[in-house]
Scaffold this motif. Structure first.
Motif, mmCIF file in Angstrom:
data_model
loop_
_atom_site.group_PDB
_atom_site.id
_atom_site.type_symbol
_atom_site.label_atom_id
_atom_site.label_comp_id
_atom_site.label_asym_id
_atom_site.label_seq_id
_atom_site.Cartn_x
_atom_site.Cartn_y
_atom_site.Cartn_z
ATOM 1 N N LYS A 134 44.009 65.798 104.963
ATOM 2 C CA LYS A 134 42.553 65.983 104.809
ATOM 3 C C LYS A 134 42.264 67.100 103.802
ATOM 4 N N ASP A 135 43.010 68.194 103.884
ATOM 5 C CA ASP A 135 42.849 69.279 102.905
ATOM 6 C C ASP A 135 43.169 68.787 101.499
ATOM 7 N N LEU A 136 44.164 67.899 101.411
ATOM 8 C CA LEU A 136 44.533 67.334 100.107
ATOM 9 C C LEU A 136 43.400 66.473 99.545
ATOM 10 N N ILE A 137 42.756 65.710 100.428
ATOM 11 C CA ILE A 137 41.608 64.889 100.006
ATOM 12 C C ILE A 137 40.481 65.778 99.488
ATOM 13 N N ILE A 138 40.209 66.869 100.194
ATOM 14 C CA ILE A 138 39.151 67.796 99.772
ATOM 15 C C ILE A 138 39.488 68.410 98.421
ATOM 16 N N THR A 139 40.772 68.708 98.198
ATOM 17 C CA THR A 139 41.193 69.247 96.896
ATOM 18 C C THR A 139 40.919 68.242 95.781
ATOM 19 N N ALA A 140 41.247 66.977 96.014
ATOM 20 C CA ALA A 140 40.998 65.934 95.008
ATOM 21 C C ALA A 140 39.500 65.765 94.754
ATOM 22 N N ILE A 141 38.710 65.834 95.827
ATOM 23 C CA ILE A 141 37.253 65.726 95.675
ATOM 24 C C ILE A 141 36.719 66.884 94.831
ATOM 25 N N ASN A 142 37.216 68.089 95.088
ATOM 26 C CA ASN A 142 36.773 69.258 94.317
ATOM 27 C C ASN A 142 37.156 69.132 92.843
ATOM 28 N N HIS A 143 38.319 68.553 92.568
ATOM 29 C CA HIS A 143 38.708 68.307 91.172
ATOM 30 C C HIS A 143 37.736 67.321 90.519
ATOM 31 N N LEU A 144 37.333 66.300 91.284
ATOM 32 C CA LEU A 144 36.370 65.331 90.751
ATOM 33 C C LEU A 144 35.016 65.994 90.498
ATOM 34 N N ILE A 145 34.597 66.847 91.420
ATOM 35 C CA ILE A 145 33.313 67.546 91.252
ATOM 36 C C ILE A 145 33.350 68.432 90.008
ATOM 37 N N ALA A 146 34.484 69.101 89.777
ATOM 38 C CA ALA A 146 34.630 69.933 88.574
ATOM 39 C C ALA A 146 34.518 69.066 87.322
ATOM 40 N N PHE A 147 35.096 67.879 87.375
ATOM 41 C CA PHE A 147 34.992 66.931 86.256
ATOM 42 C C PHE A 147 33.533 66.529 86.056
ATOM 43 N N ARG A 148 32.838 66.253 87.154
ATOM 44 C CA ARG A 148 31.422 65.872 87.073
ATOM 45 C C ARG A 148 30.584 66.976 86.431
ATOM 46 N N LYS A 149 30.873 68.224 86.795
ATOM 47 C CA LYS A 149 30.115 69.340 86.231
ATOM 48 C C LYS A 149 30.362 69.471 84.732
ATOM 49 N N GLN A 150 31.596 69.243 84.327
ATOM 50 C CA GLN A 150 31.919 69.315 82.902
ATOM 51 C C GLN A 150 31.178 68.229 82.126
#
Length: 291
Positions: A134-150
């Motif tokens: 679950k923590d790994l999933i949250i990490t991947a989601i945060n990477h996606l959010i960072a991509f979205r912000k960029q």
């Protein structure tokens, strides 16, 4: 802060000789449209994963993948004791009823029967392992959010340029406003002069001209459009990305620009209106991809 709905995030880890990989892709969509591909041992967590994706990513067409790669020495299948005991009891009962000798090699018989073993992929996942995944999933989601912000930052710069261009066109309209009104007055007066033996009340004519010119006045439209431009910019710079709200504001901007076009009656002003429409269409195109 503007966020794009387009994004990509991944994360992976090693656990018990397994490589667990998470990949998430997102594209624009009006709502949260989530599809998942999950390793069979985590099927029971599908609803929890979907809830997490919906909460953190809000909306978009989201493709989620959770895969496992066996690196060797993987956990073996385990015997299903309840099933085995049931099979033995049934075989013994049938042997007694039918006066048949019980098998001398039980495992040769039991090994061929279904559901005697439980594959690793269907075994219950320990809570400790799920917590890490679950923590790994949250990490991947945060990477996606960072991509979205960029991606959102690039959209914001584009919006700022579009808004600046619309403001520039709107400012140039004033250059033609006075001459436009004078031309309308002269055209009306000249048209009356060209009518043979036309008799008219000059006072009534002046009243009608004032009424007609007021109908063609664009000051309110310019003011409302300027307010919409300011509101769009404020919303764009707010802490939360508000794509739907930006879309509504863009629609209101379009109404004012269309009214300016219908009232302009002047070629140079029409060109400016066309320029504003072009910039607005670019905004509408991009706003569909804003979270």
């Amino acid at each position: 802060m503007i966020q794009s709905m387009t994004g990509y995030g991944k994360a992976e880890m090693l656990y018990n000789n397994k490589k667990i990989r998470i990949e998430i892709k997102s594209l624009n969509s009006k709502n949260a449209d989530i599809s998942t591909r999950i390793a069979s041992c985590y099927f029971a967590k599908d609803l929890e994963i979907r809830s997490l994706l919906s909460h953190m990513l809000v909306r978009g067409k989201i493709d989620f993948s959770l895969s496992i790669e066996d690196l060797g020495n993987q956990q073996s299948a385990i015997f299903n004791k309840n099933i085995i005991h049931s099979y033995i009891e049934q075989i013994k009962a049938i042997s007694t009823q039918e006066n048949i000798q019980e098998p001398s090699d039980w495992w040769s018989i039991l090994g061929k029967l279904p559901y005697v073993t439980i594959p690793p992929s269907t075994q219950e996942i320990p809570e400790e392992e799920w917590t890490l995944v679950k923590d790994l999933i949250i990490t991947a989601i945060n990477h996606l959010i960072a991509f979205r912000k960029q991606e959102g930052e690039a959209i914001r710069l584009k919006f700022e340029n579009n808004i600046a261009q619309i403001r520039q066109h709107l400012g140039h309209i004033d250059e033609f406003e006075t001459s436009r009104i004078e031309r309308i007055k002269n055209n009306l007066t000249e048209a009356l002069r060209n009518i043979p033996s036309a008799e008219y009340d000059k006072n009534r004519l002046e009243q009608e001209m004032i009424y007609y010119i007021e109908k063609l006045d664009i000051n309110e439209e310019k003011l409302r459009l300027d307010n919409h431009l300011n509101y769009f910019t404020q919303t764009m710079l707010s802490e939360e990305s508000q794509g739907k709200k930006l879309g509504f504001i863009a629609q209101e901007m379009g109404r004012e620009i269309n009214t300016l076009g219908s009232k302009s009656n002047q070629a140079d002003m029409q060109k400016l209106v066309v320029g504003m429409k072009d910039e607005l269409e670019q905004i509408k195109e991009q706003v569909l991809n804003v979270l």
